[in-house]
Design a protein around this motif. Structure first.
Motif, mmCIF file in Angstrom:
data_model
loop_
_atom_site.group_PDB
_atom_site.id
_atom_site.type_symbol
_atom_site.label_atom_id
_atom_site.label_comp_id
_atom_site.label_asym_id
_atom_site.label_seq_id
_atom_site.Cartn_x
_atom_site.Cartn_y
_atom_site.Cartn_z
ATOM 1 N N TYR A 70 0.818 -1.211 0.000
ATOM 2 C CA TYR A 70 0.000 0.000 0.000
ATOM 3 C C TYR A 70 0.856 1.268 0.000
ATOM 4 O O TYR A 70 0.526 2.248 -0.676
ATOM 5 N N LEU A 71 1.945 1.279 0.774
ATOM 6 C CA LEU A 71 2.831 2.440 0.747
ATOM 7 C C LEU A 71 3.456 2.611 -0.639
ATOM 8 O O LEU A 71 3.485 3.720 -1.186
ATOM 9 N N GLU B 221 1.081 4.073 -3.176
ATOM 10 C CA GLU B 221 0.917 5.528 -3.045
ATOM 11 C C GLU B 221 2.106 6.265 -3.633
ATOM 12 O O GLU B 221 1.952 7.288 -4.307
ATOM 13 N N TRP B 222 3.314 5.768 -3.391
ATOM 14 C CA TRP B 222 4.495 6.427 -3.925
ATOM 15 C C TRP B 222 4.512 6.383 -5.451
ATOM 16 O O TRP B 222 4.889 7.365 -6.097
ATOM 17 N N VAL B 223 4.083 5.279 -6.033
ATOM 18 C CA VAL B 223 3.994 5.186 -7.493
ATOM 19 C C VAL B 223 2.979 6.194 -8.019
ATOM 20 O O VAL B 223 3.216 6.878 -9.021
ATOM 21 N N ARG B 224 1.853 6.318 -7.343
ATOM 22 C CA ARG B 224 0.834 7.286 -7.768
ATOM 23 C C ARG B 224 1.346 8.719 -7.698
ATOM 24 O O ARG B 224 0.886 9.593 -8.446
ATOM 25 N N LEU B 225 2.297 8.959 -6.795
ATOM 26 C CA LEU B 225 2.877 10.292 -6.663
ATOM 27 C C LEU B 225 4.050 10.513 -7.615
ATOM 28 O O LEU B 225 4.716 11.541 -7.551
ATOM 29 N N LEU C 68 -5.157 7.790 9.250
ATOM 30 C CA LEU C 68 -4.638 6.434 9.112
ATOM 31 C C LEU C 68 -4.845 5.818 7.732
ATOM 32 O O LEU C 68 -4.751 4.599 7.582
ATOM 33 N N THR C 69 -5.113 6.616 6.720
ATOM 34 C CA THR C 69 -5.217 6.073 5.372
ATOM 35 C C THR C 69 -3.841 6.086 4.709
ATOM 36 O O THR C 69 -2.988 6.926 5.027
ATOM 37 N N TYR C 70 -3.626 5.164 3.787
ATOM 38 C CA TYR C 70 -2.315 5.106 3.135
ATOM 39 C C TYR C 70 -2.009 6.332 2.264
ATOM 40 O O TYR C 70 -0.831 6.702 2.155
ATOM 41 N N ARG D 35 2.378 9.941 2.148
ATOM 42 C CA ARG D 35 2.984 11.281 2.061
ATOM 43 C C ARG D 35 3.824 11.589 3.290
ATOM 44 O O ARG D 35 4.899 12.191 3.189
ATOM 45 N N ARG D 36 3.320 11.188 4.448
ATOM 46 C CA ARG D 36 4.110 11.396 5.675
ATOM 47 C C ARG D 36 5.436 10.659 5.612
ATOM 48 O O ARG D 36 6.478 11.177 6.027
ATOM 49 N N PHE D 37 5.404 9.441 5.078
ATOM 50 C CA PHE D 37 6.623 8.654 4.966
ATOM 51 C C PHE D 37 7.625 9.362 4.062
ATOM 52 O O PHE D 37 8.829 9.421 4.361
ATOM 53 N N LEU D 38 7.140 9.920 2.962
ATOM 54 C CA LEU D 38 8.045 10.614 2.043
ATOM 55 C C LEU D 38 8.728 11.808 2.703
ATOM 56 O O LEU D 38 9.881 12.124 2.387
ATOM 57 N N THR D 39 8.047 12.475 3.623
ATOM 58 C CA THR D 39 8.665 13.638 4.273
ATOM 59 C C THR D 39 9.853 13.228 5.132
ATOM 60 O O THR D 39 10.731 14.049 5.393
#
Length: 415
Positions: free
Chosen positions: A23-24, A27-31, A395-397, A402-406
């Motif tokens: 899931y993470l 999200e990163w691929v979508r970004l 708590l949604t991915y 996005r938090r992880f990317l920061t």
């Protein structure tokens, strides 16, 4: 940015758990980032293993995410066969480090396999690529096998795990933890205070916005029949293991035989046959054990419950915090939660979505159920809606990705 995520147990919606890496990464691929997940060919948490057909490696693309599967021997339980499985995966990572660097040219390398042994090959890849190195903490190893499994700190495998954890604390540019109360422990192992970032488990909101498929016919009929009898339904969905404290729920149900309550336990696990026998011994006619439902049917199940139960054993290891996946389903389902726990954090209390009582205490659980049952349906629904709102906001991915990317912005290239 090229993100290399190493997670021995990584799965996908097509393979089953572990879902978080998938899931993470999605999200990163979508970004707009490129992501490769490196995982072992066999992991006990998956429902389906990738087929390598005798090869040492398989590459495939799943929903825009590049996956590399390294061959690792199958195992059952937590014995020597599992250690061999870990060793095969870590060794293959080390051997393939130059090839991974050449093929993928990562900007960030994430070591995230629960056990910390992957930090050494991850560090090697990061050094070869001039990339940033991130260590993700799921459970605290070697503390978990020591406190849960009774291993001595002097055991050779424990010493190896301790060396790996210390190495990760000292050498990773950033550390992300799912558990919220680990700072003191990690700093004692050599982590600089500025390195730590807390990012809990999450959920995919799209799975809850789509119309869920119908429940299995037998389960649908059971739930409809209980409601027709005027009974409130207390539900549990998940594994039936010792850690889930279902004995406590059965004993609480025994104390509440005269209340308009029924209990529906959905799932499977090593303790299920014993729990079924125990329910018969206690004469619990309103306790029903049901086969697991598909992940996509969980929203439909949650919509039919009046109260959701989540229990834990009394375990000192929980002082570092908890991050239960099934609670996310309860929250998104709008279920008021009865939470039996003693831990470093309490997500039910934080979200104000239910009642928390002491663990392994049937009388306390019965009191908690009685308090929820005494509420009107509107009051219980308000508790559930607070949980849902909290989950959607925090708590949604899409939020967590996005938090992880920061956290990458706090790192420096690793030399």
């Amino acid at each position: 940015m090229n993100i290399l995520l190493i997670n021995h147990y990584a799965g996908s919606v097509h393979h089953g758990m572990e879902y978080r890496p998938y899931y993470l990464a999605r999200e990163w691929v979508r970004l707009g980032h490129r992501v490769r997940i490196v995982a072992a060919s066999h992991a006990h948490v998956r429902t389906r293993q990738p087929a390598l057909a005798g090869r040492n490696r398989r590459d495939e693309n799943i929903d825009g995410i590049d996956y590399t599967w390294f061959a690792a021997p199958p195992y059952r339980g937590n014995g020597l066969a599992r250690v061999r499985n870990m060793g095969a995966f870590v060794l293959r990572l080390w051997v393939e480090a130059r090839r991974l660097t050449r093929e993928f040219a990562p900007d960030v390398v994430i070591a995230s396999s629960t056990y910390p042994l992957d930090i050494w090959p991850a560090h090697r890849v990061a050094r070869l690529a001039g990339a940033r190195l991130l260590h993700e903490v799921h459970d605290l190893w070697p503390l978990s096998p020591m406190e849960l499994g009774g291993f001595s700190r002097h055991h050779p495998f424990i010493r190896l795990l301790q060396a790996a954890e210390d190495y990760a604390c000292r050498h990773a540019d950033t550390i992300v933890s799912i558990l919220p109360k680990v700072r003191e422990h990690l700093e004692a192992r050599g982590m600089a205070p500025h390195k730590l970032h807390l990012i809990p488990n999450g959920l995919d909101p799209a799975e809850w916005l789509a119309a869920p498929p119908a429940l299995p016919e037998a389960l649908d009929a059971l739930l409809s029949g209980l409601r027709a009898q005027g009974l409130a339904v207390v539900g549990y969905a998940g594994s039936h293991g010792l850690a889930n404290a279902l004995d406590t729920l059965l004993e609480a149900a025994s104390l509440m035989k005269n209340q308009p309550l029924a209990f529906v336990l959905v799932g499977d696990g090593p303790e299920k046959p014993r729990l079924e026998r125990r329910a018969r011994e206690l004469g619990l006619a309103r306790v029903h054990f049901v086969a697991p439902v598909a992940k996509v049917q969980i929203p439909a199940l949650m919509a039919r419950l009046d109260i959701a139960y989540l229990g834990w054993q009394r375990q000192p290891l929980y002082r570092f915090g908890i991050a239960p996946n099934k609670l996310l389903d309860y929250m998104m389902g709008g279920c008021p939660v009865l939470h039996a726990v003693e831990a470093g954090n309490d997500p039910v209390r934080e979200a104000s979505c239910g009642i928390t009582v002491a663990p392994e205490d049937p009388t306390a659980v019965a009191r908690g159920l009685a308090a929820l049952l005494a509420m009107s349906r509107a009051e219980r629904r308000a508790l559930g809606e607070r949980g849902r709102a909290h989950a959607l906001a925090n708590l949604t991915y899409p939020v967590l990705g996005r938090r992880f990317l920061t956290t990458f912005a706090h790192e420096v290239p690793h030399g």
